[in-house]
Design a protein around this motif. Structure first.
Motif, PDB file in Angstrom:
ATOM      1  N   ALA A  94      -0.795 -16.223 -56.066  1.00 44.32           N
ATOM      2  CA  ALA A  94      -1.284 -17.476 -55.804  1.00 44.32           C
ATOM      3  C   ALA A  94      -1.221 -17.525 -54.182  1.00 44.32           C
ATOM      4  O   ALA A  94      -0.474 -16.932 -53.575  1.00 44.32           O
ATOM      5  CB  ALA A  94      -0.969 -18.685 -56.285  1.00 44.32           C
ATOM      6  N   GLN A  95      -2.459 -18.001 -53.625  1.00 42.05           N
ATOM      7  CA  GLN A  95      -2.236 -18.213 -52.185  1.00 42.05           C
ATOM      8  C   GLN A  95      -2.758 -19.826 -51.770  1.00 42.05           C
ATOM      9  O   GLN A  95      -3.742 -20.203 -52.447  1.00 42.05           O
ATOM     10  CB  GLN A  95      -3.147 -17.540 -51.277  1.00 42.05           C
ATOM     11  N   LYS A  96      -2.084 -20.591 -50.884  1.00 45.29           N
ATOM     12  CA  LYS A  96      -2.559 -21.369 -50.454  1.00 45.29           C
ATOM     13  C   LYS A  96      -4.025 -21.408 -49.837  1.00 45.29           C
ATOM     14  O   LYS A  96      -4.361 -20.377 -49.303  1.00 45.29           O
ATOM     15  CB  LYS A  96      -1.704 -22.606 -49.629  1.00 45.29           C
ATOM     16  N   GLY A  97      -4.758 -22.458 -49.807  1.00 52.37           N
ATOM     17  CA  GLY A  97      -6.163 -22.234 -49.089  1.00 52.37           C
ATOM     18  C   GLY A  97      -5.896 -22.991 -47.732  1.00 52.37           C
ATOM     19  O   GLY A  97      -4.875 -23.648 -47.455  1.00 52.37           O
ATOM     20  N   MET A  98      -6.870 -23.176 -46.754  1.00 50.00           N
ATOM     21  CA  MET A  98      -6.689 -23.606 -45.481  1.00 50.00           C
ATOM     22  C   MET A  98      -7.833 -24.234 -44.786  1.00 50.00           C
ATOM     23  O   MET A  98      -8.901 -23.868 -45.329  1.00 50.00           O
ATOM     24  CB  MET A  98      -6.137 -22.507 -44.499  1.00 50.00           C
ATOM     25  N   HIS A  99      -7.650 -25.472 -43.994  1.00 50.34           N
ATOM     26  CA  HIS A  99      -8.462 -26.185 -43.362  1.00 50.34           C
ATOM     27  C   HIS A  99      -7.857 -26.023 -41.946  1.00 50.34           C
ATOM     28  O   HIS A  99      -6.881 -26.931 -41.743  1.00 50.34           O
ATOM     29  CB  HIS A  99      -8.906 -27.444 -43.740  1.00 50.34           C
ATOM     30  N   ARG A 133     -13.137 -35.544 -38.272  1.00 47.16           N
ATOM     31  CA  ARG A 133     -12.526 -34.225 -38.616  1.00 47.16           C
ATOM     32  C   ARG A 133     -13.558 -33.131 -38.996  1.00 47.16           C
ATOM     33  O   ARG A 133     -14.589 -33.330 -39.756  1.00 47.16           O
ATOM     34  CB  ARG A 133     -11.975 -34.653 -39.836  1.00 47.16           C
ATOM     35  N   GLU A 134     -13.412 -31.988 -38.387  1.00 54.21           N
ATOM     36  CA  GLU A 134     -14.460 -30.953 -38.348  1.00 54.21           C
ATOM     37  C   GLU A 134     -13.707 -29.800 -38.809  1.00 54.21           C
ATOM     38  O   GLU A 134     -12.420 -29.541 -38.189  1.00 54.21           O
ATOM     39  CB  GLU A 134     -15.292 -30.583 -37.234  1.00 54.21           C
ATOM     40  N   ASP A 135     -14.049 -28.535 -39.715  1.00 54.86           N
ATOM     41  CA  ASP A 135     -13.354 -27.672 -39.778  1.00 54.86           C
ATOM     42  C   ASP A 135     -13.693 -26.481 -38.716  1.00 54.86           C
ATOM     43  O   ASP A 135     -14.796 -26.325 -38.221  1.00 54.86           O
ATOM     44  CB  ASP A 135     -13.657 -26.721 -41.063  1.00 54.86           C
ATOM     45  N   VAL A 136     -12.498 -25.881 -37.931  1.00 55.31           N
ATOM     46  CA  VAL A 136     -12.857 -24.378 -37.318  1.00 55.31           C
ATOM     47  C   VAL A 136     -12.788 -23.440 -38.140  1.00 55.31           C
ATOM     48  O   VAL A 136     -13.298 -22.488 -37.628  1.00 55.31           O
ATOM     49  CB  VAL A 136     -11.957 -24.860 -35.813  1.00 55.31           C
ATOM     50  N   HIS A 137     -12.011 -23.289 -39.210  1.00 50.16           N
ATOM     51  CA  HIS A 137     -12.035 -22.261 -40.249  1.00 50.16           C
ATOM     52  C   HIS A 137     -11.444 -22.907 -41.122  1.00 50.16           C
ATOM     53  O   HIS A 137     -10.324 -23.571 -41.299  1.00 50.16           O
ATOM     54  CB  HIS A 137     -11.083 -21.364 -39.539  1.00 50.16           C
ATOM     55  N   ALA A 138     -12.112 -22.641 -42.407  1.00 50.67           N
ATOM     56  CA  ALA A 138     -11.532 -22.998 -43.690  1.00 50.67           C
ATOM     57  C   ALA A 138     -11.783 -21.667 -44.615  1.00 50.67           C
ATOM     58  O   ALA A 138     -12.549 -21.004 -44.723  1.00 50.67           O
ATOM     59  CB  ALA A 138     -12.333 -23.968 -44.273  1.00 50.67           C
ATOM     60  N   ASP A 139     -10.674 -21.717 -45.590  1.00 47.06           N
ATOM     61  CA  ASP A 139     -11.019 -20.693 -46.584  1.00 47.06           C
ATOM     62  C   ASP A 139     -10.084 -21.100 -48.090  1.00 47.06           C
ATOM     63  O   ASP A 139      -9.358 -22.171 -47.861  1.00 47.06           O
ATOM     64  CB  ASP A 139     -10.076 -19.392 -46.060  1.00 47.06           C
ATOM     65  N   LYS A 140     -10.514 -20.645 -48.851  1.00 55.51           N
ATOM     66  CA  LYS A 140     -10.170 -21.092 -50.201  1.00 55.51           C
ATOM     67  C   LYS A 140      -8.508 -20.695 -50.844  1.00 55.51           C
ATOM     68  O   LYS A 140      -8.226 -19.732 -50.259  1.00 55.51           O
ATOM     69  CB  LYS A 140     -11.267 -20.505 -51.596  1.00 55.51           C
ATOM     70  N   CYS A 157       3.750 -18.187 -55.177  1.00 58.36           N
ATOM     71  CA  CYS A 157       2.718 -18.658 -54.411  1.00 58.36           C
ATOM     72  C   CYS A 157       2.819 -18.303 -52.849  1.00 58.36           C
ATOM     73  O   CYS A 157       3.934 -18.833 -52.418  1.00 58.36           O
ATOM     74  CB  CYS A 157       2.025 -20.012 -54.599  1.00 58.36           C
ATOM     75  N   LEU A 158       1.727 -17.857 -52.263  1.00 58.73           N
ATOM     76  CA  LEU A 158       2.097 -17.815 -50.747  1.00 58.73           C
ATOM     77  C   LEU A 158       1.310 -18.700 -50.048  1.00 58.73           C
ATOM     78  O   LEU A 158       0.526 -19.344 -50.352  1.00 58.73           O
ATOM     79  CB  LEU A 158       1.494 -16.334 -50.440  1.00 58.73           C
ATOM     80  N   SER A 159       2.458 -19.355 -49.152  1.00 58.39           N
ATOM     81  CA  SER A 159       1.844 -20.395 -48.313  1.00 58.39           C
ATOM     82  C   SER A 159       0.778 -20.073 -47.110  1.00 58.39           C
ATOM     83  O   SER A 159       0.082 -20.842 -46.772  1.00 58.39           O
ATOM     84  CB  SER A 159       3.219 -21.248 -47.622  1.00 58.39           C
ATOM     85  N   GLY A 160       0.711 -18.779 -46.740  1.00 60.82           N
ATOM     86  CA  GLY A 160      -0.291 -18.278 -45.945  1.00 60.82           C
ATOM     87  C   GLY A 160      -1.650 -17.724 -46.545  1.00 60.82           C
ATOM     88  O   GLY A 160      -1.811 -17.972 -47.842  1.00 60.82           O
ATOM     89  N   GLY A 161      -2.270 -17.134 -46.052  1.00 61.67           N
ATOM     90  CA  GLY A 161      -3.357 -16.327 -46.700  1.00 61.67           C
ATOM     91  C   GLY A 161      -3.579 -14.988 -46.176  1.00 61.67           C
ATOM     92  O   GLY A 161      -2.899 -14.381 -45.433  1.00 61.67           O
ATOM     93  N   THR A 162      -4.057 -14.012 -47.051  1.00 58.15           N
ATOM     94  CA  THR A 162      -4.261 -12.539 -46.850  1.00 58.15           C
ATOM     95  C   THR A 162      -5.822 -12.328 -46.997  1.00 58.15           C
ATOM     96  O   THR A 162      -6.470 -13.056 -47.314  1.00 58.15           O
ATOM     97  CB  THR A 162      -3.366 -11.896 -47.427  1.00 58.15           C
ATOM     98  N   ASP A 163      -6.184 -11.100 -46.672  1.00 60.64           N
ATOM     99  CA  ASP A 163      -7.553 -10.318 -46.868  1.00 60.64           C
ATOM    100  C   ASP A 163      -7.795 -10.543 -48.419  1.00 60.64           C
ATOM    101  O   ASP A 163      -9.124 -10.520 -48.751  1.00 60.64           O
ATOM    102  CB  ASP A 163      -7.629  -8.944 -46.614  1.00 60.64           C
ATOM    103  N   ALA A 164      -6.817 -10.902 -49.279  1.00 57.04           N
ATOM    104  CA  ALA A 164      -7.130 -11.081 -50.711  1.00 57.04           C
ATOM    105  C   ALA A 164      -8.378 -12.115 -51.017  1.00 57.04           C
ATOM    106  O   ALA A 164      -9.108 -12.037 -51.745  1.00 57.04           O
ATOM    107  CB  ALA A 164      -5.800 -11.450 -51.507  1.00 57.04           C
ATOM    108  N   LYS A 165      -8.357 -13.170 -50.052  1.00 63.05           N
ATOM    109  CA  LYS A 165      -9.368 -14.266 -50.194  1.00 63.05           C
ATOM    110  C   LYS A 165     -10.677 -13.461 -50.037  1.00 63.05           C
ATOM    111  O   LYS A 165     -11.766 -13.881 -50.654  1.00 63.05           O
ATOM    112  CB  LYS A 165      -9.055 -15.129 -48.994  1.00 63.05           C
ATOM    113  N   SER A 166     -10.916 -12.550 -49.245  1.00 67.55           N
ATOM    114  CA  SER A 166     -12.146 -11.861 -49.197  1.00 67.55           C
ATOM    115  C   SER A 166     -12.570 -11.036 -50.501  1.00 67.55           C
ATOM    116  O   SER A 166     -13.783 -11.147 -50.879  1.00 67.55           O
ATOM    117  CB  SER A 166     -12.420 -10.771 -47.985  1.00 67.55           C
ATOM    118  N   PHE A 167     -11.595 -10.366 -50.821  1.00 68.16           N
ATOM    119  CA  PHE A 167     -11.872  -9.439 -52.064  1.00 68.16           C
ATOM    120  C   PHE A 167     -12.178 -10.439 -53.290  1.00 68.16           C
ATOM    121  O   PHE A 167     -12.877 -10.097 -54.377  1.00 68.16           O
ATOM    122  CB  PHE A 167     -10.745  -8.417 -52.229  1.00 68.16           C
ATOM    123  N   ASP A 168     -11.547 -11.650 -53.365  1.00 69.59           N
ATOM    124  CA  ASP A 168     -11.760 -12.453 -54.325  1.00 69.59           C
ATOM    125  C   ASP A 168     -13.208 -12.897 -54.438  1.00 69.59           C
ATOM    126  O   ASP A 168     -13.817 -13.152 -55.493  1.00 69.59           O
ATOM    127  CB  ASP A 168     -10.952 -13.625 -54.170  1.00 69.59           C
TER     128      ASP A 168
END
Ligand SMILES: [Zn+2]
Length: 441
Positions: free
Chosen positions: A202-207, A342-349, A380-391
């Motif tokens: 698992a990975q956290k998402g980000m805003h 509040r606006e996102d400058v980058h968000a990922d799941k 669960c990873l608190s960060g994110g990786t390229d896995a988000k793209s492959f998902d």
């Protein structure tokens, strides 16, 4: 020929250290723009190493110099779904003055290979190359097709690496259903009878957000009860001090259950001080996966001491747990109040998969074969990786870059840290585990 072919006698374990050192010496610093010097050279290096053993790697350049390398290995049964092994070749920058050994020197000292990328993630890149080269030299096909991807730009979100390939060349990943990549598979020694290997499921998402408050501009000497700086600072102060509630996700629950079982003491997620104390060096990794977080990181307002500016801004690094994005955004708005835009400058799941199935069994048994006290557990990873793209392609992703680490090494602190290094023994262990894993994948 009377001489034996030396290429046939070189094993993955022989090569992995040199491959890792070579990769570290290619400065692939990613500054978040296109000024990084080495991704193209790294892509070519990888392609050459794969071509030497008969593969036909392709290099994809998303922007000048932003190059990734992809190759496909045909398996024994090409009708089965394929496995992806992905690694990034870029690294975060390093300031040489802060380091004991030069960050791009690839030196060996104290039983470790030192340098930027030694654990994030030229170690896994080198292990993958070493295993694949060994297998292809000795004619050992994997049971199914394996796609290899060595990617640019992970450290700045993968826009010029994984995201580019997924969007522009999805055919490269045709038939891929599962993947392994970084930040998982490393060891945490509990005691002499038990070593946990943390497989990322698992990975956290980000805003990443920009907060803006508009106020009334004016002279600094006059009364003004609509000061944007004051309003923004109060909101940022509230957010920075806020402790989001503990939320035990499926993955964190099963990690804590495994650990409780291993330690023979119940771990109470509501009493995290006690629980984290049991975790030692990996507390940093686990602590951040118990709740959403929002860390204020940048502030901006004003241009002269006697001028009240009409606007003030802040940036916040927000991370949410799988399944908790809506709760997170609602909490943010409540804490920030109506004055803050509040606006996102980058968000990922966020990502989360279950810790079961044949691939997980293959990890478990490959680890056990090389370390009799191994036990793979999900985390669960608190960060994110390229896995988000492959998902995005429906690929089920795991963090599995196996490393057996000495208990005293602050592994979590190595990521983006000074004096990043990886034990030589750990690399060789990783090669043996990955080789066994590929036998059974
Ligand atoms: Zn990484």
């Amino acid at each position: 020929m009377s001489e034996s072919n030396p290429a046939r006698t070189i094993t993955g374990e022989d090569e992995v250290v040199d491959l890792c050192r070579d990769l570290i010496r290619i400065d692939t610093s990613n500054y978040g723009d296109h000024s990084g010097p080495g991704e193209r050279a790294a892509a070519e290096y990888v392609a050459e190493k794969l071509a030497e053993v008969g593969l036909e790697p392709q290099i994809f350049e998303s922007h000048k110099g932003r190059a990734s390398t992809v190759a496909r290995i045909e398996g024994e049964d090409p009708s089965r779904p394929a496995l992806l092994i992905h690694g990034h070749t870029d690294v975060v920058p390093a300031n040489a003055e802060d380091w004991t050994h030069h960050p791009f020197g690839g030196e060996i000292a104290d039983g470790c290979v030192w340098g930027r990328g030694a654990v994030d993630m030229k170690d896994m890149d080198a292990m993958t190359l070493a295993v694949v080269r060994d297998r292809l030299r000795s004619g050992r096909k994997p049971p199914r097709d394996v796609v290899l991807a060595f990617l640019a730009d992970e450290e700045a979100g993968g826009v010029y690496g994984a995201k580019h390939l997924v969007r522009e060349h999805p055919e490269l990943f045709e038939g891929v259903t599962e993947a392994i990549g970084e930040v998982g598979g490393f060891s945490f020694t509990v005691n002499e009878n038990l070593r946990l290997y943390l497989v990322e499921t698992a990975q956290k998402g980000m805003h990443w957000m920009r907060l803006t408050v508009e106020g009334t501009a004016g002279h600094g000497s006059m009364t003004n009860d609509d000061n944007a700086v004051t309003e923004l600072c109060e909101a940022v102060g509230r957010l920075g001090r806020h402790k989001f509630p503990i939320r035990v996700t499926k993955t964190v629950r099963s990690f804590l259950d495994e650990l409780s079982d291993a330690l023979g003491t119940p771990l109470d997620p509501e009493d995290m001080d006690a629980t984290l104390a049991e975790l030692g060096g990996i507390a940093k990794l686990i602590g951040a996966t118990l709740r959403n977080t929002a860390a204020p990181t940048m502030l901006g307002a004003g241009y002269k001491v006697n001028v009240i500016p009409g606007q003030a801004t802040a940036h916040v690094d927000g991370r949410f747990l799988p399944g908790l994005e809506e709760e997170f955004l609602a909490d943010l708005d409540r804490i920030l109040g109506p004055r803050v835009k509040r606006e996102d400058v980058h968000a990922d799941k966020a990502l989360e998969t279950s810790f079961d199935g044949a691939l997980v069994d293959a990890m478990q048994s490959a680890l056990r074969a090389e370390d009799p006290i191994a036990r793979a557990v999900p985390y669960c990873l608190s960060g994110g990786t390229d896995a988000k793209s492959f998902d995005d392609l429906g690929i089920r992703c795991f963090g599995f870059a196996p490393l057996r680490l000495p208990p005293e090494l602050d592994f979590a602190g190595m990521f983006h840290g000074v004096d990043e290094r990886v034990p030589v023994d750990g690399l060789k262990f990783g090669v043996r585990v990955l080789d066994r894993f590929l036998d059974q994948c």
